[in-house]
Motif scaffolding. Structure first.
Motif, PDB file in Angstrom:
ATOM      1  N   HIS A 173      -2.790  -1.986   4.089  1.00  0.00           N
ATOM      2  CA  HIS A 173      -1.953  -0.981   4.764  1.00  0.00           C
ATOM      3  C   HIS A 173      -2.837  -0.098   5.637  1.00  0.00           C
ATOM      4  N   SER A 228       1.236  -3.856   6.008  1.00  0.00           N
ATOM      5  CA  SER A 228       1.911  -2.653   6.508  1.00  0.00           C
ATOM      6  C   SER A 228       1.071  -2.029   7.611  1.00  0.00           C
ATOM      7  N   HIS A 280       1.379   1.199  10.558  1.00  0.00           N
ATOM      8  CA  HIS A 280       2.099   2.325  11.144  1.00  0.00           C
ATOM      9  C   HIS A 280       1.228   2.950  12.229  1.00  0.00           C
ATOM     10  N   ARG A 327       4.854  -6.994   6.709  1.00  0.00           N
ATOM     11  CA  ARG A 327       6.179  -6.786   6.132  1.00  0.00           C
ATOM     12  C   ARG A 327       6.764  -5.430   6.494  1.00  0.00           C
ATOM     13  N   SER A 328       5.911  -4.457   6.816  1.00  0.00           N
ATOM     14  CA  SER A 328       6.365  -3.105   7.131  1.00  0.00           C
ATOM     15  C   SER A 328       5.719  -2.656   8.431  1.00  0.00           C
ATOM     16  N   CYS A 339       5.948   0.475  11.445  1.00  0.00           N
ATOM     17  CA  CYS A 339       6.459   1.743  11.980  1.00  0.00           C
ATOM     18  C   CYS A 339       5.603   2.061  13.196  1.00  0.00           C
ATOM     19  N   ALA A 356      10.839  -4.334   7.041  1.00  0.00           N
ATOM     20  CA  ALA A 356      11.189  -2.933   7.309  1.00  0.00           C
ATOM     21  C   ALA A 356      10.598  -2.532   8.649  1.00  0.00           C
ATOM     22  N   CYS A 375      15.076  -3.332  -0.812  1.00  0.00           N
ATOM     23  CA  CYS A 375      14.395  -2.846   0.397  1.00  0.00           C
ATOM     24  C   CYS A 375      13.084  -2.153   0.036  1.00  0.00           C
ATOM     25  N   ASP A 430      10.098  -2.720   0.721  1.00  0.00           N
ATOM     26  CA  ASP A 430       9.113  -2.609   1.802  1.00  0.00           C
ATOM     27  C   ASP A 430       9.328  -1.375   2.669  1.00  0.00           C
ATOM     28  N   ALA A 431      10.465  -0.705   2.523  1.00  0.00           N
ATOM     29  CA  ALA A 431      10.765   0.471   3.340  1.00  0.00           C
ATOM     30  C   ALA A 431      10.290   1.770   2.705  1.00  0.00           C
ATOM     31  N   ARG A 472       7.463   3.330   2.534  1.00  0.00           N
ATOM     32  CA  ARG A 472       6.610   4.185   3.368  1.00  0.00           C
ATOM     33  C   ARG A 472       7.364   4.745   4.570  1.00  0.00           C
ATOM     34  N   HIS A 473       8.552   4.261   4.824  1.00  0.00           N
ATOM     35  CA  HIS A 473       9.338   4.724   5.962  1.00  0.00           C
ATOM     36  C   HIS A 473      10.185   5.945   5.612  1.00  0.00           C
TER      37      HIS A 473
END
Length: 595
Positions: A404, A437, A439, A467-468, A470, A492, A587, A589-590, A592-593
């Motif tokens: 991540h 992940s 972001h 997978r994630s 942002c 996500a 859900c 994987d969401a 951290r969102h």
């Protein structure tokens, strides 16, 4: 000189049994098992496997079957598996009601005879251990449903649920931005005042149970306390007193979190330290804008998190310095603090999350990238006053275990210009197959100063196991291309939109739609001037289960007739129960969102 090799004996036994029939081999096996000790994990596994194979041999005399079942029953009793042992004893009694060995076991005090009575043709009964293993795989919402089931599962579910306890001592009012009707949550008919009263009563009941029930107290592994606003009803002093008296009873407490004022946190920390709790995880959220806390030494801390506004960082740095050998996860959130690289053993850390200040003379990036060999998760956020692009270029292949990576640039100092920053980060992350992940959020007014444009999305196709995601949406990126740049593995997705005027939003979503990953379950959009979740789903994201638009989070409910309904998440659910609800919706994987 006589030399004996024990393996010769093993080989001789194997050669002899190889000449026997299956029934004769079973007789040899049964004779050997009688010499096996009944206690010990290895003995139990050997016994279980041996008896299972013995019972599959056809033509074994019934007396030998009874002897085998008795051997297994004794081993199971020694290991504490009473229910499965009872099943073996019942099988022996069904063929030989006068079996003296079974009566001897009953008389020895291991069992009572009435425990072996079973209703004829009743359903099969699993042991408590089996049911517990089943319950461990259930989400917390399902465990709560099991509390009302008249079955062993009810007691097991209660034990698992109360391993983690969260108590709300004061009300948690919604932020001003969510007080209008559009964002108001639904609490099953209760208004906010009634819900607060329910939490007060619940906290008192649980703390009382901890005080009077040592078995219940010993089951608690994690405790979270929330007292995030000033106490207007003057009940906090009473609740705090109960808490302080309860903490020494929690002999198996391993994780603690406290959101509250300085006095509450200090008293809680002092009591846990004096009670010699073997804490592994400590999380602090100081709601006072000013005021420092004294953190006593905890010898076994592996995860430490602190969130504060202002204040002095000296005591926090001292605690981190004392714990630097055991720390593996560190979270610091304070806009005025810098990351204390001089007291942190970065080479030991697997998780770093820092939200603060990156000063002009900061060596945060070079220290992390050069020594953080074990890092799996790196989250950095704050105002940037330095130029770290050269550091990312220099350590292009560092952090090999990273899963991540998140960078949120809240703002840039007016003298800072680093046009190679985003391109350097892209090269740093390119082709990382272990990255799950990613972001990247940048300020809209400073895109050019940090080199953020459509090319920033060019690294995404190389992250094949992502997978994630942002990420800020660049102004010069075509929506029809953007969807296809997102990896197919993404579940996500959150986009910070900086683009079209309100009348072009549906067109923007329609153009994005063909390339949307097929496995997407969560979509979020910030700075998005559209409030119709239905339009977002119909025009671009037809398969998602959860949608976030700015601060509004909604579940998507699909009915049997093909229509959909939207359920607005209450503020408290978003604030305190996100992980549980994401798990129930599939859900995860969401996470951290929304936090």
């Amino acid at each position: 000189m006589n030399v004996f090799n024990p393996r010769i004996l093993d080989a001789s036994i194997r050669d002899v049994t190889g000449c026997l029939s299956d029934t004769q081999k079973a007789d040899v096996l049964l004779h050997a098992l009688q010499h096996l000790p009944s206690e010990g994990y290895v003995s139990r596994i050997v016994m279980e496997n041996a008896i299972q194979s013995f019972l599959q041999v056809s033509g074994v005399p019934p007396p030998d079957v009874a002897r085998a079942l008795l051997l297994r029953a004794k081993t199971r009793l020694a290991a504490g598996y009473r229910t499965s042992a009872q099943q073996d004893l019942l099988s022996v009694l069904s063929s030989d009601p006068a079996n003296q060995d079974v009566k001897a076991i009953i008389q020895s005090g291991h069992l009572r005879q009435e425990m072996l009575i079973r209703e004829p043709d009743g359903p099969p009964r699993f042991s408590v251990e089996v049911w517990r293993q089943v319950a461990l795989y259930l989400p917390k919402r399902d465990l709560k449903s099991l509390l009302s089931v008249p079955h062993t599962l009810s007691r097991i579910a209660s034990q698992l649920i109360f391993r983690e306890i969260d108590l709300h001592f004061t009300a948690s009012p919604e932020p001003e931005s969510r007080t209008d009707d559009r964002y108001r949550g639904v609490h099953g008919g209760r208004d906010e005042q009634e819900l607060d009263a329910w939490h007060y009563q619940r906290s008192a009941d649980i703390l009382t149970r901890i005080l009077v029930d040592p078995v219940f107290a010993s089951q608690v592994r994690s405790l979270s306390i929330y007292a995030v606003v000033p106490d207007m009803s003057h009940t906090l002093a009473f609740q705090t007193g109960m808490l302080i008296n309860s903490l020494p009873k929690l002999c198996n407490l391993r994780s603690a979190h406290c959101s509250g004022n300085k006095d509450l946190i200090n008293r809680m920390l002092e009591t846990m330290c004096a009670s010699n709790h073997r804490l592994y995880s400590l999380s602090i959220n100081l709601v006072n804008r000013s005021g420092d806390i004294d953190i006593p030494p905890f010898k076994h801390i592996t995860h430490f998190s602190i969130t504060a506004e202002g204040g002095n960082s000296t005591s926090t740095h001292d605690f981190i310095s004392q714990s630097h050998d055991s720390l593996r996860s560190l979270v610091i959130k304070n806009a005025n603090w810098t990351l204390p690289t001089d007291v942190i053993s970065i080479r030991h850390l697997t998780i770093i999350e820092f939200d603060g200040c990156f000063s002009a003379d900061s060596h945060v990036f070079s220290e992390i990238l050069s020594t953080g060999h074990q890092l799996e998760s790196l989250t950095l956020s704050g105002v940037l006053e330095c130029t770290p692009s050269a550091t990312f270029r220099m350590y292009r292949s560092s952090l090999p275990f990273l899963t991540h990576f998140a960078l949120k640039i809240v703002g840039l100092h007016r003298h800072v210009t680093d046009r190679d920053l985003v391109p350097a980060i892209s090269e740093f992350l390119r082709d990382r197959k272990h990255l799950h992940s990613f972001h990247l959020i940048v300020p809209s007014a400073d895109h050019r100063r940090i080199g953020f444009d459509a090319s920033a999305w060019g690294v995404l196709p190389s992250l094949i196991n992502l997978r994630s995601l942002c990420i800020t949406y660049p102004r010069d990126l075509s929506p029809s291309l953007a969807g296809w740049l997102i990896p197919r593995s993404v579940r996500a997705l959150t986009m910070e939109i900086m683009v079209p005027p309100a009348e072009d939003l549906l067109l923007f979503i329609n153009q994005l739609r063909p390339g949307v990953p097929p496995l997407l379950t969560f979509v979020g959009m910030t700075n998005f001037p559209i409030r119709s979740v239905i339009n977002v789903i119909d025009h671009g994201f037809s398969n998602v289960r959860l949608v976030r638009i700015d601060d509004s989070v909604c579940s998507v409910i699909r009915l049997d007739d093909g229509s959909i309904e939207i359920e607005q998440w209450p503020y408290r659910r978003v604030k305190y129960h996100t992980a549980v609800w994401l798990e129930s919706l599939g859900c995860e994987d969401a996470i951290r969102h929304l936090v």
